[in-house]
Design a protein around this motif. Structure first.
Motif: not given
Length: 159
Positions: A45-50, A56-57
């Protein structure tokens, strides 16, 4: 057994082969759920922060919808649990923008929560404390982002 310093670990890891490093990571992931979650974030997931922020939201929204609203005792326990979860995900990311965005979303959900947190001093103090911490964190961001986040923060402050 006493844990060694990070520097010592770094030296030892540099001396290991690729295969040994993979085995160490897999073994580490078996011991604690947080280790596995961190590896999942770093690898997937680090490559797609959005996308990470959105997931998480969604989890925050789900957690707020599941809160037992019979007494403020249960509400406080649940809100603290959600905040711990949010801060755990923030530690994984280490991105200041992600931190501010997730905390703003948490405060937004808390302000919209029913029954109103205005009826409970502990929840209201937690809310105000988080707003104050967000304000400090906004100062470290780029000017354009500061303006955008400051507007969101002002809306929440006027709640």
């Amino acid at each position: 057994m006493k844990a060694v310093t990070v520097k010592t670990l770094k030296i030892e890891l540099n001396e290991r082969s690729h295969h040994e490093l993979v085995e160490l990571c897999l073994r580490l992931s078996k011991f604690k759920k947080e280790n596995k979650e961190l590896l999942t974030y770093l690898l997937l997931e680090a490559q797609n922060e959005a996308g990470f922020i959105e997931s998480v939201k969604e989890e925050i929204t789900d957690q707020f919808s599941e809160i037992n609203t019979k007494t403020f005792y249960f509400i406080k326990k649940s809100v603290r649990k959600i905040l711990r979860m949010v801060k755990k995900y923030i530690r994984y990311s280490k991105n200041k923008e992600t931190e501010v965005e997730l905390l703003l979303f948490f405060c937004e959900q808390l302000s919209e929560f029913s029954p109103s947190i205005k009826r409970n001093n502990t929840l209201l103090n937690l809310y105000r404390r988080e707003l104050a911490s967000i304000e400090k964190k906004i100062q470290a961001l780029h000017e354009d982002l500061q303006y955008d986040y400051k507007q969101e923060l002002d809306e929440l402050t006027n709640f």
